[in-house]
Design a protein around this motif. Structure first.
Motif, PDB file in Angstrom:
ATOM      1  N   VAL A   1      33.257  30.743  55.422  1.00  0.00           N
ATOM      2  CA  VAL A   1      34.502  30.235  56.023  1.00  0.00           C
ATOM      3  C   VAL A   1      35.718  30.729  55.245  1.00  0.00           C
ATOM      4  O   VAL A   1      36.681  31.242  55.840  1.00  0.00           O
ATOM      5  CB  VAL A   1      34.472  28.693  56.124  1.00  0.00           C
TER       6      VAL A   1
ATOM      7  N   GLU B   1      38.529  32.973  57.223  1.00  0.00           N
ATOM      8  CA  GLU B   1      39.567  32.156  57.845  1.00  0.00           C
ATOM      9  C   GLU B   1      40.918  32.855  57.964  1.00  0.00           C
ATOM     10  O   GLU B   1      41.712  32.498  58.827  1.00  0.00           O
ATOM     11  CB  GLU B   1      39.696  30.803  57.147  1.00  0.00           C
ATOM     12  N   ARG B   2      41.184  33.850  57.167  1.00  0.00           N
ATOM     13  CA  ARG B   2      42.475  34.530  57.238  1.00  0.00           C
ATOM     14  C   ARG B   2      42.365  35.996  57.685  1.00  0.00           C
ATOM     15  O   ARG B   2      43.328  36.752  57.588  1.00  0.00           O
ATOM     16  CB  ARG B   2      43.176  34.469  55.881  1.00  0.00           C
TER      17      ARG B   2
ATOM     18  N   GLN C   1      42.595  39.588  63.540  1.00  0.00           N
ATOM     19  CA  GLN C   1      41.751  39.731  64.726  1.00  0.00           C
ATOM     20  C   GLN C   1      41.064  41.098  64.781  1.00  0.00           C
ATOM     21  O   GLN C   1      39.892  41.185  65.147  1.00  0.00           O
ATOM     22  CB  GLN C   1      42.613  39.505  65.983  1.00  0.00           C
TER      23      GLN C   1
ATOM     24  N   ASN D   1      37.513  31.612  69.997  1.00  0.00           N
ATOM     25  CA  ASN D   1      38.602  31.393  69.063  1.00  0.00           C
ATOM     26  C   ASN D   1      38.004  31.279  67.663  1.00  0.00           C
ATOM     27  O   ASN D   1      37.157  30.408  67.422  1.00  0.00           O
ATOM     28  CB  ASN D   1      39.339  30.112  69.472  1.00  0.00           C
ATOM     29  N   ALA D   2      38.423  32.131  66.759  1.00  0.00           N
ATOM     30  CA  ALA D   2      37.846  32.163  65.408  1.00  0.00           C
ATOM     31  C   ALA D   2      38.020  30.832  64.685  1.00  0.00           C
ATOM     32  O   ALA D   2      37.102  30.372  63.998  1.00  0.00           O
ATOM     33  CB  ALA D   2      38.454  33.298  64.594  1.00  0.00           C
ATOM     34  N   SER D   3      39.167  30.187  64.833  1.00  0.00           N
ATOM     35  CA  SER D   3      39.396  28.902  64.158  1.00  0.00           C
ATOM     36  C   SER D   3      38.396  27.854  64.622  1.00  0.00           C
ATOM     37  O   SER D   3      37.886  27.073  63.813  1.00  0.00           O
ATOM     38  CB  SER D   3      40.819  28.403  64.421  1.00  0.00           C
ATOM     39  N   GLU D   4      38.113  27.825  65.907  1.00  0.00           N
ATOM     40  CA  GLU D   4      37.143  26.866  66.450  1.00  0.00           C
ATOM     41  C   GLU D   4      35.737  27.152  65.919  1.00  0.00           C
ATOM     42  O   GLU D   4      35.010  26.231  65.519  1.00  0.00           O
ATOM     43  CB  GLU D   4      37.142  26.937  67.979  1.00  0.00           C
TER      44      GLU D   4
ATOM     45  N   LEU E   1      34.922  28.731  63.144  1.00  0.00           N
ATOM     46  CA  LEU E   1      34.897  28.398  61.713  1.00  0.00           C
ATOM     47  C   LEU E   1      34.877  26.890  61.486  1.00  0.00           C
ATOM     48  O   LEU E   1      34.199  26.402  60.590  1.00  0.00           O
ATOM     49  CB  LEU E   1      36.075  29.048  60.991  1.00  0.00           C
ATOM     50  N   ARG E   2      35.587  26.145  62.325  1.00  0.00           N
ATOM     51  CA  ARG E   2      35.565  24.678  62.224  1.00  0.00           C
ATOM     52  C   ARG E   2      34.146  24.155  62.513  1.00  0.00           C
ATOM     53  O   ARG E   2      33.627  23.285  61.808  1.00  0.00           O
ATOM     54  CB  ARG E   2      36.579  24.066  63.193  1.00  0.00           C
TER      55      ARG E   2
ATOM     56  N   THR F   1      31.960  24.905  59.540  1.00  0.00           N
ATOM     57  CA  THR F   1      32.250  23.933  58.486  1.00  0.00           C
ATOM     58  C   THR F   1      31.588  22.594  58.799  1.00  0.00           C
ATOM     59  O   THR F   1      30.982  21.961  57.925  1.00  0.00           O
ATOM     60  CB  THR F   1      33.773  23.757  58.315  1.00  0.00           C
TER      61      THR F   1
END
Length: 164
Positions: A18, A22-23, A26, A89-92, A94-95, A98
Motif C-alpha cells: 500500500v 498509494e502515490r 496513473q 479506482n486505485a484508492s478504492e 488500496l483501501r 488495507t
C-alpha cells in the motif's frame, strides 16, 4: 512460524504494498512490462481478491477437511479481478487491501496450530496433499512478498520506459 508471526508478516507486506503504490501516478499503475505480464494495477486487483480467497479456503477446509482446496491459474475470480483492473479506482483497491489486514487477523487468529496441521488435497495437481499451513506460508505470506517484488520491478521498469 507461529500463527501470530504469520499474521504480522502478512500485515507488514500488505503495508509495504500500500505505501509503495498509494502515490504512484496513473501511468505507472497502468504500465505493462509486456502483453503477458501484469501492470501494477492488475497486481493490486489480484492482491485485493486473493487474500480473502485463501482465507475463505482455509476456513472451509477446516470445516470440511475432506474437501479439496485451491484453484488453478485460470480460476474465474482470479481472471475477473485482473480483467477489470484498468477500470478500477486505485484508492478504492488500496483501501480494500488495507482492510484485508483485519480479515487476516480475524481469520488466522481464530485458527489453531492443530488446525493448520490438517492435511487436505489441493485442486491444483502441482501441490497434491498439503497441511493447511501451506496455504498460510506459501499462498498468503510468500505470495504477497512475490507480488510486492513484482510491483517494485514494474515501477523501476516503468520509470525507465517513460523516461526514454
Amino acid at each position: 512460524m507461529s500463527v501470530k508471526d504469520s499474521i504480522l508478516s502478512i500485515q507488514q507486506t500488505t503495508d509495504q504494498i500500500v505505501r509503495t503504490c498509494e502515490r504512484l501516478p496513473q501511468e505507472v499503475l497502468l504500465w505493462k512490462p509486456s502483453e503477458e505480464k501484469w501492470s501494477v494495477m492488475e497486481v493490486l486487483c489480484h492482491v485485493e481478491e486473493v487474500v480473502p480467497y485463501w482465507l475463505a479456503e482455509l476456513q472451509e477446509t477446516i470445516e470440511s477437511p475432506q474437501r479439496s482446496w485451491g484453484r488453478g491459474l485460470q480460476h474465474e475470480g482470479r481472471l475477473a479481478a485482473v480483467a477489470v483492473a484498468h477500470e478500477r479506482n486505485a484508492s478504492e483497491v488500496l483501501r480494500n487491501i488495507t482492510n484485508s489486514k483485519r480479515q487476516v487477523e480475524d481469520v488466522l487468529g481464530a485458527i489453531s496450530e492443530d488446525e493448520l496441521g490438517i492435511e487436505a488435497e489441493s485442486r491444483n495437481p502441482r501441490f497434491g496433499t498439503k497441511p493447511l499451513s501451506f496455504i498460510v506460508e506459501h499462498l498468503l505470506k510468500e505470495h504477497l512478498v512475490t507480488h510486492y517484488q513484482q510491483i517494485m520491478r514494474n515501477i523501476e521498469a516503468a520509470k525507465g520506459a517513460t523516461h526514454d
